[in-house]
Scaffold this active site. Structure first.
Site, PDB file in Angstrom:
ATOM      1  CE  LYS A   1      -3.799   1.996   2.803  1.00 45.52           C
ATOM      2  NZ  LYS A   1      -4.679   2.135   3.896  1.00 45.52           N
TER       3      LYS A   1
ATOM      4  CB  SER B   1      -8.092   3.874   2.741  1.00 48.42           C
ATOM      5  OG  SER B   1      -6.947   3.263   3.597  1.00 48.42           O
TER       6      SER B   1
ATOM      7  CB  SER C   1      -8.538   0.999   5.708  1.00 50.54           C
ATOM      8  OG  SER C   1      -9.011   2.112   5.297  1.00 50.54           O
TER       9      SER C   1
HETATM   10  N1  GLN Z   1     -13.421   4.528   6.436  1.00 54.91           N
HETATM   11  C1  GLN Z   1     -12.616   4.992   7.494  1.00 54.91           C
HETATM   12  C2  GLN Z   1     -11.973   6.425   7.408  1.00 54.91           C
HETATM   13  O1  GLN Z   1     -12.264   6.909   6.180  1.00 54.91           O
HETATM   14  C3  GLN Z   1     -11.552   4.033   7.812  1.00 54.91           C
HETATM   15  C4  GLN Z   1     -10.249   4.229   6.928  1.00 54.91           C
HETATM   16  C5  GLN Z   1      -8.982   3.366   7.241  1.00 54.91           C
HETATM   17  O2  GLN Z   1      -9.213   2.375   8.162  1.00 54.91           O
HETATM   18  N2  GLN Z   1      -7.808   3.829   6.849  1.00 54.91           N
HETATM   19  O3  GLN Z   1     -11.513   6.796   8.187  1.00 54.91           O
END
Ligand code: GLN
Length: 488
Positions: free
Chosen positions: A74, A149, A173
């Site tokens: 990532k 994400s 995410s």
């Molecule tokens: N959807 C959540 C956010 O926007 C989690 C994102 C994540 O786990 N990095 O913060």
């Protein structure tokens, strides 16, 4: 070869039916041909040089079980040779002088880096539409989002562009994109994996973990990703563990907590049905279902969307155009340079989080929002502790719906936040949790879209949830199915 699991590839490499060089050539060719926008940076010469080293190590007979296996990271993990952008214009041309611990550890095991994966900007999002470099397309249906994400990490595994990837999970995410793309992923206990070199979003919630096709593959990768790191003050000093050791334990007597709050309003029927069927499969294998309550579930969204932005606003203050990253070209003075740099460098969602975070931390609102959210966080953790006195693992859905269409929720940030309802709690409590493919749903007039089962464990019980997932994967094949064009 491209559909094989990490564990099968490991055997093939040792039996010399394939070389590391051949494997990386195969995946590089697939990446070149792919149209999912999963990769942000590929450098074939670098990859092939690593593969050559791996082949030498295998020939010498001192290979690790992951030596020669391709992996992609990532773009939140900094890498010395590949660009690291966090999917932001702010870092669009940034190359780090060092490798993140996770990258360093997997490279030390001999894994071959294929490149860097697309994600939401600074890992903020639930659909991968917040990337400066454009959304990732879901391999099951290119009209659909991948989730976020870590959309690139999940899509690359689903499209068989890599056998495994790394990802991060601040509020879901790893699990949510894994669920929406039909992959398997695990977010370990907070502190298990070093955050050194992982670009910080919300430091008290961020954890790294693998995404792959199977629980066994996740166990293989996690074993080498985790471990104490003096360079991360929140890293936990525990003896190293081999997360594959418990995979074959029987399920007999397993007590599965099923939280009432995870099956209420807002859960799509098709998701509910698939998850219930998975639970029935577990019962058939000797597990017992226990009705539990996680009473504060509804509050995880407001609590998380105060705490995460608060930490983000502080973490992102370092991107000021002075130290690294983007700098505005024309400015009158220092203040003007900051303002223009950050205006140009950050996307809309990132700016929204910085604004919210700055607001809830400001004098006069701190007690009303931030302190309050921390109290809720404590209660959420307590709910889980009470639950784990009645059950061994907790199960439920990962996402209330299957993947939606790209563009459907872009004007409605709150709709995106609401979709995180089942994943946020594990981060707020710091618990390990995973996502396992368990069925199909579909959006109207569209191809089938994957459903994920969530398995949450008590602190440091990664081996247990991996075992529980592995036993399910032994008797089901959701996790082995590939999108049509990517099938063998
Ligand atoms: N959807 C959540 C956010 O926007 C989690 C994102 C994540 O786990 N990095 O913060």
């Amino acid at each position: 070869m491209h559909t094989k699991t990490v564990s099968a590839l490991s055997n093939a490499l040792r039996a010399k039916t394939v070389s590391a060089t051949e494997l990386s050539q195969l995946f590089l060719a697939r990446i070149r041909a792919s149209t999912h926008n999963a990769f942000l940076h590929v450098d074939e010469a670098l990859t092939l040089a690593q593969a050559k080293e791996a082949d030498k190590r295998i020939a010498k007979g001192n290979a690790h079980r992951l030596t020669g296996i391709p992996v992609a990271h990532k773009d939140i993990f900094v890498t010395r040779h590949w660009r690291t952008t966090a999917a932001s214009n702010m870092l669009a041309n940034y190359t780090s002088p060092f490798d993140a611990t996770v990258v360093e550890k997997l490279s030390a095991a001999g894994m071959v880096t294929l490149g860097k994966l697309n994600c939401d900007e600074f890992a903020m999002g639930s659909s991968n539409e917040n990337s400066f470099f454009g959304p990732v397309k879901n391999p099951w249906d290119t009209a659909a989002v991948t989730g976020g994400s870590s959309g690139g990490s999940a899509a690359a595994v689903a499209a068989r562009l890599t056998p495994a990837s790394t990802a991060t999970d601040t509020g879901g995410s790893i699990r949510q994109p894994a669920a929406l793309c039909g992959a398997t992923g695990i977010k370990p206990t907070y502190g298990r994996v070093s955050r050194y070199g992982m670009i910080a979003y919300a430091s008290s919630l961020d954890q790294a973990g693998p995404i792959a096709k199977t629980a066994e593959d996740c166990a293989l990768l996690l074993t080498d990703m985790s471990g104490f790191d003096t360079r991360d003050a929140t890293s936990i000093d525990r003896p190293a563990e081999d997360f594959t050791r418990q995979l074959d334990a029987p399920l007999t007597g397993l007590r599965i907590g099923v939280p009432r709050e995870y099956f209420g309003e807002g859960l799509a029927d098709e998701v509910a049905v698939s998850v219930q069927q998975a639970l029935a499969e577990y019962e058939k294998r000797g597990a017992k279902l226990v009705d539990i309550s996680l009473a504060n579930t509804a509050f995880c969204i407001p609590a998380y969307y105060v705490i995460a932005p608060a930490e983000a606003s502080s973490n992102l203050s370092r991107f000021d155009g002075v130290r690294y990253g983007h700098r505005a070209e024309n400015y009158t003075d220092l203040q003007d340079m900051y303002r223009k740099t950050r205006t140009e460098g950050f996307g809309e969602e990132v700016k929204r989080r910085i604004l919210i975070g700055t607001y809830v931390l400001s004098h006069g609102y701190y007690d009303a929002y931030y302190v309050q959210a921390q109290k809720i966080r404590r209660r959420i953790a307590r709910d889980f502790m009470a639950a784990f006195s009645q059950c061994d693992v907790v199960m439920g859905p990962v996402s209330p719906t299957v993947a939606w269409n790209i563009g459907d929720k872009t004007d409605d940030p709150v709709a995106n936040y609401l979709g995180d309802i089942y994943t946020l709690s594990a981060n707020l409590a710091g618990l390990p949790a995973m996502s396992v493919p368990c069925g199909w749903g579909r959006a109207e007039n569209h191809a089938r879209r994957p459903v994920g089962l969530q398995i949450i464990g008590n602190y440091f019980e990664e081996s247990r949830i991996l075992n529980v997932a592995h036993q399910y994967q032994n008797v089901t094949d959701w996790h082995l199915q590939a999108p049509e064009q990517d099938a063998p």
